[in-house]
Design an enzyme around this catalytic site. Structure first.
Site, PDB file in Angstrom:
ATOM      1  N   TYR A  49       0.861  -1.185   0.000  1.00 15.70           N
ATOM      2  CA  TYR A  49       0.000   0.000   0.000  1.00 15.70           C
ATOM      3  C   TYR A  49       0.895   1.232   0.000  1.00 15.70           C
ATOM      4  O   TYR A  49       1.906   1.270   0.709  1.00 15.70           O
ATOM      5  CB  TYR A  49      -0.875   0.016   1.263  1.00 15.70           C
ATOM      6  CG  TYR A  49      -1.648   1.309   1.428  1.00 15.70           C
ATOM      7  CD1 TYR A  49      -2.926   1.443   0.910  1.00 15.70           C
ATOM      8  CD2 TYR A  49      -1.074   2.413   2.079  1.00 15.70           C
ATOM      9  CE1 TYR A  49      -3.625   2.629   1.026  1.00 15.70           C
ATOM     10  CE2 TYR A  49      -1.767   3.608   2.196  1.00 15.70           C
ATOM     11  CZ  TYR A  49      -3.040   3.706   1.673  1.00 15.70           C
ATOM     12  OH  TYR A  49      -3.726   4.888   1.785  1.00 15.70           O
TER      13      TYR A  49
ATOM     14  N   GLU B 210      -3.354   7.530  -3.978  1.00 12.58           N
ATOM     15  CA  GLU B 210      -3.438   6.288  -3.206  1.00 12.58           C
ATOM     16  C   GLU B 210      -3.266   5.136  -4.178  1.00 12.58           C
ATOM     17  O   GLU B 210      -4.088   4.958  -5.090  1.00 12.58           O
ATOM     18  CB  GLU B 210      -4.775   6.176  -2.474  1.00 12.58           C
ATOM     19  CG  GLU B 210      -4.793   4.998  -1.506  1.00 12.58           C
ATOM     20  CD  GLU B 210      -6.093   4.893  -0.716  1.00 12.58           C
ATOM     21  OE1 GLU B 210      -7.180   4.929  -1.330  1.00 12.58           O
ATOM     22  OE2 GLU B 210      -6.012   4.770   0.520  1.00 12.58           O
TER      23      GLU B 210
END
Ligand code: GDP
Ligand code: MN
Length: 398
Positions: free
Chosen positions: A118, A206
């Site tokens: 991530y 993101e």
């Protein structure tokens, strides 16, 4: 301003960030052509069909599917395009899918354990610095990771005058457990990602997941990009990426009229001048037991035309059961605003089907109140802030 995955990836790619390649399509025929072209360009024989909507969690909602042949690309695209995609981030009715992104399959068959990370880039408003947040726990819901295993989320703050330093990019790669070629690739990936964030004037990136393939390539499989709207004048090509179909139609109309409007869930419509007073008004409505239906800052020039537009926009929301006008007359005199409210009310006639409570305070407030009270219109006037809120509660019978 939010972008679709394919647009976000386009921006990342333009700054040298390696991405999972894809071609966007709006019908199943184009989807098959896109897949053929991908095979020519990348050699892939499997594809991933990905719904393009402004919401995450698409995989969970059935909006991301693997296709192992051109025939499957066609049927899956046909199923996904036009569907109402429900994900943990959409409303219960979901979002309509207008386009799919046909991607090369980057999870090689036989890859025992593709590594998913991530990574996000955003502004830490507490320190006033940009930061990179990253975790080994990619591919899944980062909110769950933050709740259950917060120690697995790292942050790296970046000094605005120096930018991302080489040792910081290496530290990130190292903390992700990488070594050798993968470490070098990740270092490059992080540097390019941060450059892209700065140069595109984004307010959030993101990337979940960032993938490490079995041959140690690092690439962005997903991309959620939010651009800073105030910087769009510097990026005409990005401004054209806006997809109005993804945005709240009332907010789109308000923006076109130059009004600052945010749609909310309550039943009391607010028309206020100045963002601070608008926030205060919403608080007061809540204290009186009501719920604001919107945030609306009409700005300094609350003349009849503007007030009428604002009424029209507020009334598009079927939940609105009362409207509170709360305007402070500083430079703009209250009696002029009052005249604007009365004129707007007159010209809108029976389109106004809810009670209006009007509080005007400041220059010529007394004249303004008289004007409202003598107008013969069904407008309830108030002088004090609390009084206005109480009157709202009264008409709603709270
Ligand atoms: P999201 O669900 O909206 O976050 O969409 P993502 O773009 O993150 O895709 C969801 C999931 O699909 C990823 O976490 C992967 O597990 C899977 N996925 C994406 N690309 C590929 C691919 O090329 N091959 C395979 N097998 N799975 C993929
Ligand atoms: Mn994702």
């Amino acid at each position: 301003m939010n972008l679709h995955e394919y647009q976000g990836k386009e921006i990342l790619n333009s700054f040298g960030v390696r991405i999972q390649r894809g071609i966007v399509a709006s019908n199943h025929k184009d989807a098959v052509d896109a897949a053929k072209q991908l095979t020519t360009e990348t050699g892939t024989s499997w594809y991933v069909v990905k719904a393009q909507v402004h919401a995450g969690g698409r995989g969970k909602g059935g909006g991301v599917k693997l296709a192992k042949s051109l025939a499957e690309v066609e049927t899956i695209s046909n199923d996904i395009i036009g569907m109402m995609l429900v994900t943990p981030q959409t409303s219960a009715e979901g979002k309509k899918v207008n386009q799919v992104l046909i991607c090369e399959d980057v999870y090689y068959p036989g890859d025992s354990e593709p590594e998913e990370y991530y990574m996000s880039v955003l502004l830490n408003r507490n320190t006033g610095k940009n930061m990179i947040m990253y975790s080994t726990e990619g591919g899944m819901d980062i909110e769950t990771v933050a709740e259950e295993t917060p120690h697995l989320i790292f942050t790296e703050e970046i000094d605005p005058t120096m930018g991302l330093l080489p040792f910081q990019a290496r530290k990130i790669a190292f903390n992700l457990g990488l070594s050798g070629v993968a470490l070098k690739e990740m270092t490059k990936f992080v540097s390019a990602l941060y450059t892209a964030y700065i140069k595109s004037d984004s307010s959030m990136f993101e990337i979940n997941p960032v993938l490490k393939t079995s041959d140690s390539k690092i690439l962005a499989v997903d991309a959620k990009v939010t651009l800073d709207e105030n910087a769009l004048y510097r990026h005409k090509d990005y401004a054209e990426m806006r997809d109005l179909r993804e945005e709240n139609p009332i907010e789109v109309e308000a923006k076109a009229a130059g009004l600052n409007y945010v749609d909310l869930d309550g039943n009391v419509g607010c028309m206020v001048n100045g963002a601070g007073l608008a926030m205060g008004t919403m608080d007061l409505i809540k204290q009186a037991g009501g719920e604001p239906a919107n945030f609306l800052d009409v700005g300094g020039t609350a003349d009849a035309a503007r007030v009428e537009t604002a009424f029209g926009i507020i009334l598009k929301d079927p939940n609105v059961k009362a409207i509170l006008v709360n305007i402070f007359g500083g430079i703009v005199r209250c009696d002029r605003v009052a005249q604007g409210v009365v004129d707007a009310y007159k010209s809108m006639g029976d389109k106004i089907n809810v009670p209006i409570i009007c509080r005007l305070q400041g220059t010529n407030a007394v004249e303004a109140k008289k004007l409202i009270d003598n107008s013969g219109m069904e407008i309830i006037s108030a002088t004090e802030f609390q009084e206005a809120a109480d009157k709202v509660a009264e008409v709603l019978a709270l």
